[in-house]
Design an enzyme around this catalytic site. Structure first.
Site, PDB file in Angstrom:
ATOM      1  N   PRO A  30       0.839  -1.202   0.000  1.00 56.24           N
ATOM      2  CA  PRO A  30       0.000   0.000   0.000  1.00 56.24           C
ATOM      3  C   PRO A  30       0.873   1.250   0.000  1.00 56.24           C
ATOM      4  O   PRO A  30       1.796   1.363   0.802  1.00 56.24           O
ATOM      5  CB  PRO A  30      -0.805  -0.129   1.299  1.00 56.24           C
ATOM      6  CG  PRO A  30      -0.005  -1.051   2.161  1.00 56.24           C
ATOM      7  CD  PRO A  30       0.701  -1.983   1.238  1.00 56.24           C
ATOM      8  N   LEU A  31       0.574   2.177  -0.906  1.00 58.77           N
ATOM      9  CA  LEU A  31       1.439   3.342  -1.121  1.00 58.77           C
ATOM     10  C   LEU A  31       0.598   4.609  -1.239  1.00 58.77           C
ATOM     11  O   LEU A  31      -0.140   4.783  -2.208  1.00 58.77           O
ATOM     12  CB  LEU A  31       2.257   3.155  -2.401  1.00 58.77           C
ATOM     13  CG  LEU A  31       3.260   2.006  -2.396  1.00 58.77           C
ATOM     14  CD1 LEU A  31       3.620   1.608  -3.825  1.00 58.77           C
ATOM     15  CD2 LEU A  31       4.503   2.399  -1.616  1.00 58.77           C
ATOM     16  N   THR A  32       0.687   5.480  -0.257  1.00 55.64           N
ATOM     17  CA  THR A  32      -0.011   6.757  -0.321  1.00 55.64           C
ATOM     18  C   THR A  32       0.637   7.626  -1.386  1.00 55.64           C
ATOM     19  O   THR A  32       1.832   7.890  -1.346  1.00 55.64           O
ATOM     20  CB  THR A  32       0.042   7.460   1.046  1.00 55.64           C
ATOM     21  OG1 THR A  32      -0.679   6.678   1.993  1.00 55.64           O
ATOM     22  CG2 THR A  32      -0.570   8.848   0.984  1.00 55.64           C
ATOM     23  N   GLN A 105      -7.025  -1.289   1.214  1.00 57.46           N
ATOM     24  CA  GLN A 105      -6.524  -1.074   2.570  1.00 57.46           C
ATOM     25  C   GLN A 105      -7.439  -0.091   3.305  1.00 57.46           C
ATOM     26  O   GLN A 105      -7.613   1.060   2.885  1.00 57.46           O
ATOM     27  CB  GLN A 105      -5.094  -0.543   2.581  1.00 57.46           C
ATOM     28  CG  GLN A 105      -4.499  -0.610   3.988  1.00 57.46           C
ATOM     29  CD  GLN A 105      -3.176   0.111   4.131  1.00 57.46           C
ATOM     30  OE1 GLN A 105      -3.095   1.311   3.872  1.00 57.46           O
ATOM     31  NE2 GLN A 105      -2.145  -0.594   4.544  1.00 57.46           N
ATOM     32  N   HIS A 181      -5.557  -1.622   8.118  1.00 58.80           N
ATOM     33  CA  HIS A 181      -4.328  -0.874   8.393  1.00 58.80           C
ATOM     34  C   HIS A 181      -4.222  -0.621   9.900  1.00 58.80           C
ATOM     35  O   HIS A 181      -4.911   0.232  10.458  1.00 58.80           O
ATOM     36  CB  HIS A 181      -4.370   0.449   7.632  1.00 58.80           C
ATOM     37  CG  HIS A 181      -3.043   1.146   7.544  1.00 58.80           C
ATOM     38  ND1 HIS A 181      -1.926   0.757   8.251  1.00 58.80           N
ATOM     39  CD2 HIS A 181      -2.662   2.242   6.816  1.00 58.80           C
ATOM     40  CE1 HIS A 181      -0.912   1.562   7.962  1.00 58.80           C
ATOM     41  NE2 HIS A 181      -1.337   2.471   7.096  1.00 58.80           N
ATOM     42  N   ALA A 183      -1.045  -0.128  11.380  1.00 59.34           N
ATOM     43  CA  ALA A 183       0.401   0.109  11.420  1.00 59.34           C
ATOM     44  C   ALA A 183       0.706   1.604  11.340  1.00 59.34           C
ATOM     45  O   ALA A 183      -0.179   2.446  11.218  1.00 59.34           O
ATOM     46  CB  ALA A 183       1.068  -0.633  10.250  1.00 59.34           C
ATOM     47  N   TYR A 186      -1.164   4.983  12.976  1.00 61.29           N
ATOM     48  CA  TYR A 186      -2.545   5.396  12.748  1.00 61.29           C
ATOM     49  C   TYR A 186      -3.460   4.788  13.819  1.00 61.29           C
ATOM     50  O   TYR A 186      -2.978   4.180  14.774  1.00 61.29           O
ATOM     51  CB  TYR A 186      -2.955   5.053  11.320  1.00 61.29           C
ATOM     52  CG  TYR A 186      -2.083   5.776  10.307  1.00 61.29           C
ATOM     53  CD1 TYR A 186      -2.056   7.178  10.267  1.00 61.29           C
ATOM     54  CD2 TYR A 186      -1.235   5.092   9.437  1.00 61.29           C
ATOM     55  CE1 TYR A 186      -1.228   7.858   9.378  1.00 61.29           C
ATOM     56  CE2 TYR A 186      -0.402   5.771   8.546  1.00 61.29           C
ATOM     57  CZ  TYR A 186      -0.406   7.152   8.529  1.00 61.29           C
ATOM     58  OH  TYR A 186       0.417   7.825   7.659  1.00 61.29           O
ATOM     59  N   GLY A 320       7.425  -1.617  -2.048  1.00 64.42           N
ATOM     60  CA  GLY A 320       6.828  -0.305  -2.174  1.00 64.42           C
ATOM     61  C   GLY A 320       7.478   0.544  -3.246  1.00 64.42           C
ATOM     62  O   GLY A 320       6.991   0.631  -4.379  1.00 64.42           O
TER      63      GLY A 320
END
Length: 364
Positions: A30-32, A105, A181, A183, A186, A320
């Site tokens: 998962p990549l913001t 996610q 999520h 991790a 958060y 990532g």
């Protein structure tokens, strides 16, 4: 006559769970990327971005907030409105058309937000009213973190309901499953770690109470998606977002053990501290606490990932930055081709540059 000797698994070995067959164990982490459109709705360039990367064994989408309250950064997609579901439907359809698989996610940032990001200018919420050190990027630039408001006990059932609604929306949006999520500092991580949880109710105190919210969320989300369609992400020693724990090995071994009670698709662990590069915990010990598939993440390359799978330290490995710059990463790994270099200046926000314009070698 077939050999009785089991063929050693590697990154390119298929793996099955939840009725899904992953063609390889190369997972897109998962990549913001902060490129959602108006209303935090996925837009056309997001569709293309995920489509390009559909050769991953599984894509885990960027974090998608489960409610307006869960928003922590500009331009991050949600999974709580009808328009967002429609936007994600275009993404999942494009990935599936290319033969890929994708999980959503589910994300609530907790205290890692700002009044300017909240609909009514409310304070961010958290387990306890403890202000993180540092600053957060808002619509008007960097601002200091604020002291969050501690959630009341009665409010927590509403948070769980938001996760359930988001899981149902993910199903409507065509996702193959979801990742919870928990991790990187958060909300769910804030409840687990004792540096951010000083509650005196049934959600605070010892680790059994501090992990209660994650377990209740997991139980309800699994009820929506079914067996082996839900993953959970943890980051035991990551200091990102001003996080610590007095005994991370004990804390997260306990969490992994309790998560074994659920029919999860996998447990996704960000190993080490992505801020310092340190890796102090016994991750093999943590892996042995969980009775399902273990997904490793943080700092892996082809050689390290293959070694981890061959030595049973991981079943899947998530990448990532390498997936940011190499939409055809599995092909490049398989053919030992040079890798594109990621451009960190274009990681967050902006347009197609540094997002969908990285060259591919496999024709996708």
């Amino acid at each position: 006559m077939s050999s009785s000797k089991e063929i050693q698994a590697n990154l390119f070995s298929p793996i099955k769970f939840g009725g899904l067959e992953l063609p390889n164990r190369i997972i897109m982490a998962p990549l913001t990327r902060n490129r959602a459109g108006e209303g935090n709705v996925p837009q056309d360039m997001n569709v293309e971005y995920y489509r390009q990367r559909a050769s991953a064994g599984l894509i885990v989408s960027e974090g998608s907030q489960i409610s307006p309250q869960g928003l922590g950064y500009p331009g991050t997609p949600g999974i709580h409105s009808d328009a967002q579901v429609e936007g994600w439907l275009k993404v999942t359809a494009a990935v599936h058309k290319e033969g890929g698989l994708i999980f959503s996610q589910l994300w609530h940032v907790g205290r890692i937000s700002h009044t300017s990001l909240q609909i009514h200018g409310d304070l961010p919420v958290a387990p306890s009213a403890l202000k993180p050190n540092g600053q957060i990027f808002t619509y008007t630039g960097l601002q200091d973190f604020e002291t969050p408001r501690a959630l009341t006990t009665d409010e927590i059932s509403g948070i769980i309901a938001d996760y359930v609604r988001a899981a149902r929306n993910a199903k409507l949006a065509g996702f193959d499953g979801v990742e919870i999520h928990s991790a990187n500092g958060y909300l769910l991580d804030q409840f687990i770690r004792d540096c951010t949880n000083q509650r005196q109710d049934q959600y605070g105190g010892d680790i059994n109470n501090r992990m209660r919210l994650l377990l209740e969320v997991t139980e309800q989300v699994v009820a929506v998606l079914g067996k082996d369609r839900v993953g959970v992400r943890l980051s035991p020693e990551n200091s990102f977002n001003d996080m610590t724990d007095s005994n991370p090995q004990q804390t997260f071994n306990a969490v992994a053990t309790r998560l074994s009670d659920f029919p999860l698709a996998y447990l996704h662990i960000l190993e080490g501290d992505m801020m310092t590069g340190e890796r102090r915990l016994d991750y093999m010990g943590l892996r042995q606490c969980f009775n399902g598939y273990y997904m490793a993440n943080n700092g892996y390359d082809l050689e390290l990932a293959n070694a981890a799978i061959a030595e049973s330290r991981a079943d899947l490995v998530a990448f990532g930055k390498l997936f940011i710059a190499n939409p055809d990463l599995p092909y490049r790994f398989a053919h030992q081709l040079p890798l594109n270099t990621p451009d960190s200046a274009t990681f967050y926000g902006g347009d197609e540059r540094g997002y969908t314009d990285y060259p591919a070698r496999s024709g996708n």
